[in-house]
Design an enzyme around this catalytic site. Structure first.
Site, PDB file in Angstrom:
ATOM      1  CG  HIS A 278     -11.845  36.719  74.949  1.00 21.57           C
ATOM      2  ND1 HIS A 278     -11.871  36.708  76.316  1.00 21.57           N
ATOM      3  CD2 HIS A 278     -13.147  36.820  74.559  1.00 21.57           C
ATOM      4  CE1 HIS A 278     -13.121  36.800  76.740  1.00 21.57           C
ATOM      5  NE2 HIS A 278     -13.908  36.878  75.696  1.00 21.57           N
ATOM      6  CD  GLU A 279     -14.374  37.587  71.080  1.00 20.35           C
ATOM      7  OE1 GLU A 279     -15.308  36.769  71.065  1.00 20.35           O
ATOM      8  OE2 GLU A 279     -14.335  38.554  71.884  1.00 20.35           O
ATOM      9  CG  HIS A 282     -16.302  33.169  73.323  1.00 18.36           C
ATOM     10  ND1 HIS A 282     -17.071  32.764  74.380  1.00 18.36           N
ATOM     11  CD2 HIS A 282     -15.854  34.411  73.638  1.00 18.36           C
ATOM     12  CE1 HIS A 282     -17.090  33.734  75.310  1.00 18.36           C
ATOM     13  NE2 HIS A 282     -16.353  34.734  74.875  1.00 18.36           N
ATOM     14  CD  GLU A 308     -16.357  35.968  78.732  1.00 14.56           C
ATOM     15  OE1 GLU A 308     -17.155  35.746  77.811  1.00 14.56           O
ATOM     16  OE2 GLU A 308     -15.418  36.775  78.615  1.00 14.56           O
TER      17      GLU A 308
END
Lengths: 516, 516
Positions: A278-279, A282, A308
């Protein structure tokens, strides 16, 4: 392109120098905040709040520099204004927006909010550890009052219908609570229907395998191997990234220095695994904005929602797909010795995609996740409007969790105090998580047209082409377009919940064996 | 004490607000620099140079704020000026000194120096790794030119006799190259005599034990246990410190957030051990300045020389003493399993105090160390005066090492490029290392009068009373006094080499068994 030889060109260049200061300063603040979360000795908290207040003051001075106002007037009023190209006009627009907003916010309010933010985060941490909302409440109240004061001012500058809309606009420019309410109502209906189908079908996942102990050192190796897979370099001599540890994972940074954090739980190894993906989503976004725009205002993520969309695309669309695990399960087995030697692909993929209402947002599955966001949106909308107060939060939180997700919150640490956002004053932020999911559904549909076998490539362990497609179609554009324009450019239509719900239905009907 | 009710008092308070900004900003810079050395992804270097240049610009603006000038005039010209107490007058003096110096330094020069510094440090790192001085030379030349330009300006402001004196004054206020030359000549004579005696006596240490492999994890435990011994808290929930890893150990920070670094070499465990004690000496000084002076200009270390007196006191006077190892050798044996089980106290203490001319300053023993400093002092004095150029450095460096220490430098990485100081533009810094040793000799003599059994206490594992003595007599005073005044207050006399040479003679005649 206008050159620096005429006054319009030289004024534009001068404005860009001012813009560069703003961007460099923001990158300094991000290091100071990262350090606070990851490395700062605990005793340093008061000094840190002084440092952040000072930086906020400098930021205020830098963005409200009267010369910016003069330059903007000269540029906007110049007869040749239309000779500026699209990039230049967008830079002018973005710096003007910042300037207009910040000149209307009193410096004292900005500095006081920065100071109160550090104190509120600290109170939140202590209150969460003590499971005592009343330790948090007085500091949160002060922060909410400051944010409301700012929202009232920003509403006038931005011309939004409500103060809450002015806060939403910080994270998702031009989006409004009214639009979000409409979008979320459609989303809610879709999600509830999928959840019901998943709950009532006989084919249920065996998630016990996910509780098997995986030593933290091995989880670190897994995180590093995932970073390599998504081409997020944290290891080489040219690395532009890092992975550190915090309770609440986050990403921060700018172009060549973008850092993510994760947390390692021995009995829940997929927590670090998916937070790393997830990160990492980003981080790779931030790293791949057009490098020529470094230090310009357009050289930044489009919106929080778009950011996101990228993190959730990597975490869920890629990271929780059957195709990814076709490639990665053998790798995982190798890295973990004999811990998962008996686990087959179907069992594993169903387990990591279990749909089950729960209390904690960041541990929620892909389907129920949206409901966690809708709850937060509904609550903060009422809080900023003044229909409810900070004191009401735990009660209303628990009621909504019962109603929407049918779970009982037993203490506020697993309830209203689970997230850091409100403690940091980020009201208007939560909706962007669900908007991101919706965008990512539309991005997937566009990707599938261009690279029909994208998931076959993932199954072969090749993420490179997908990443290049994301860079070309999303990342590189930075803030050149608004989110509304960028999604139109990518998907040929406005924000549309349909694609995301289609994706979920397609995936979960297969996993749970129900009829769509 | 003047109160804020009259104009003098309120002007003073306003000046202190300005001073607070300066101190907070410096603490921000120290975090950004610490991060650059310890955590920054390598690709981030150019962005970091922009950040540091920006902060330098803010620092310049903050210290040259015209309001400071106005306030200083009002305060200094006020008829009641003498009603200010000693603390207040010193704060006014320190802020005036900074203001006068910085207003005379052009902002462009300051910013350009900050930018060049980052580039030069980067070039130094690469050149050192490649053992190629010519990769370093062009960047160092640019930096030296900038420093010379600044030195010429500062010479006029400070009224020093030479530009180099103006640079020395940054680190050791009021000290001059002439005074240092006189002090160092006496020091050199004493050191050479001790070295000769140690070299020619039959009793020689067995240092082979120091090469025994100690796993890095155990070295980390040792570092933590040493931190506990000197009461430098890096572990508790109230910790105000950290230990990280860098090639070149350093200390940075402010009051409640003071960080040290060390390096762990498997085949040279005492390197991390003594650098932890050394940096811990710096750190505990910074942590124990009168807490009421936080954010005031007097709330800072007295001078670089005094700082070094504290680090060397802990590293050498305590850490290399027979008494400390009476306490700590059993602990070391316990922490390291059976690695040192056969080693007795006498062998160990002589080994860690071997006197042997060598190439690398930071690995040098206590006695030859001074000669490393004297070489650097002599070279930088000529470099800033313009008698030699950057191109001459390797040749002159190698000649002096041959002459003073009788060692042959085989490549510049173990020669002129071993230290980071010049790459960072710190000319005038090196002398303070030797001045620190000299101060510490005087501090020891004073301590012995007050706590005659201090070393017996150390042998019992009790450092607390010594630390309290240091806090009371040195640390707490911060910058209230100049170094010259503080050493007079502590020792009852001016800087005097005798005590340090006495200490060395006493110690090494025992260790090597020679007649004093």
């Amino acid at each position: 392109m206008i050159e620096a030889t005429n006054t319009l060109g030289s004024n534009y260049d001068r404005l860009m120098e001012k813009g560069k200061k703003i961007m460099v300063l923001e990158s300094i603040v991000s290091i100071i905040l990262w350090d606070m979360e990851t490395k700062m000795p605990p005793k340093g908290i008061n000094l840190r709040s002084q440092q952040l207040a000072f930086l906020k003051q400098i930021e205020h001075k830098t963005t409200t520099d009267p010369e910016i106002g003069t330059l903007l007037e000269k540029i906007k009023g110049h007869s040749d204004y239309d000779a500026l190209n699209e990039l230049q006009k967008r830079n002018v627009y973005l710096i003007k927006k910042k300037y207009d907003e910040m000149t209307k916010l009193p410096e004292e309010l900005v500095v006081e909010t920065a100071r109160q933010r550090v104190i509120t985060v600290d109170a939140w941490k202590k209150a969460k550890a003590a499971k005592d909302f009343f330790m948090f409440k007085p500091e949160l109240e002060k922060l909410v009052d400051l944010k409301k004061e700012a929202a009232e001012i920003l509403m006038k500058v931005k011309g939004t219908a409500t103060p809450y809309d002015a806060l939403i606009d910080i994270f998702e420019p031009h989006m409004t609570a009214e639009m979000i309410t409409r979008i979320f109502d459609e989303l809610k209906k879709g999600l509830v229907s999928i959840i019901k189908k998943c709950e009532t079908t006989p084919k249920q996942p065996d998630t016990s395998i996910l509780k098997r102990k995986v030593p933290v050192d091995i989880q670190r190796e897994i995180a590093n191997s995932l970073a390599r897979f998504i081409e997020y370099d944290v290891e080489s001599k040219e690395a532009g990234g890092r992975i550190d540890e915090t309770e609440h994972p986050f990403t921060t940074g700018y172009y060549d220095d973008v850092r993510i954090t994760t947390h390692y739980y021995e009995n829940n190894f997929t927590s670090s695994l998916f937070s790393t993906l997830h990160e990492g989503g980003h981080a790779t976004y931030d790293q791949n904005i057009n490098p020529e725009w470094m230090y310009q205002l357009i050289g930044d993520g489009c919106s929080y929602g778009f950011h996101e969309s990228q993190s959730r695309f990597i975490e869920n669309f890629v990271g929780r797909s059957r195709e990814f695990w076709t490639h990665y399960l053998p790798k995982l087995k190798k890295l973990t010795g004999d811990i998962f030697s008996d686990v087959d692909l179907d069992t594993f993929v169903h387990a990591i995609n279990q749909v089950k209402p729960s209390k904690i947002r960041i541990e929620a599955d892909e389907v129920t996740y949206g409901l966690h966001i809708i709850i937060r949106f509904e609550i903060e909308r009422e809080l900023i409007t003044g229909k409810i107060t900070v004191a009401d939060l735990p009660r209303i939180w628990n009621q909504k969790y019962k109603k929407y997700l049918d779970v009982n919150i037993e203490n506020d640490s697993e309830g209203v105090m689970q997230d850091t956002h409100w403690a940091e004053g980020y009201f208007g932020y939560f909706p962007s998580y669900a908007l991101g999911n919706i965008y990512s559904g539309q991005i997937l549909a566009a990707l599938e047209k261009d690279i029909p076998d994208w998931n076959v490539q993932i199954a072969k362990g090749n993420f490179h082409n997908v990443k290049q497609w994301l860079i070309e179609n999303v990342h590189q554009y930075g803030k050149l377009y608004s989110a509304a324009d960028l999604i139109k450019k990518i998907a040929g239509e406005e924000i549309n919940v349909k694609h995301y719900l289609d994706y979920l239905n397609e995936k979960y009907s297969k996993l749970y064996g129900y009829q769509r």
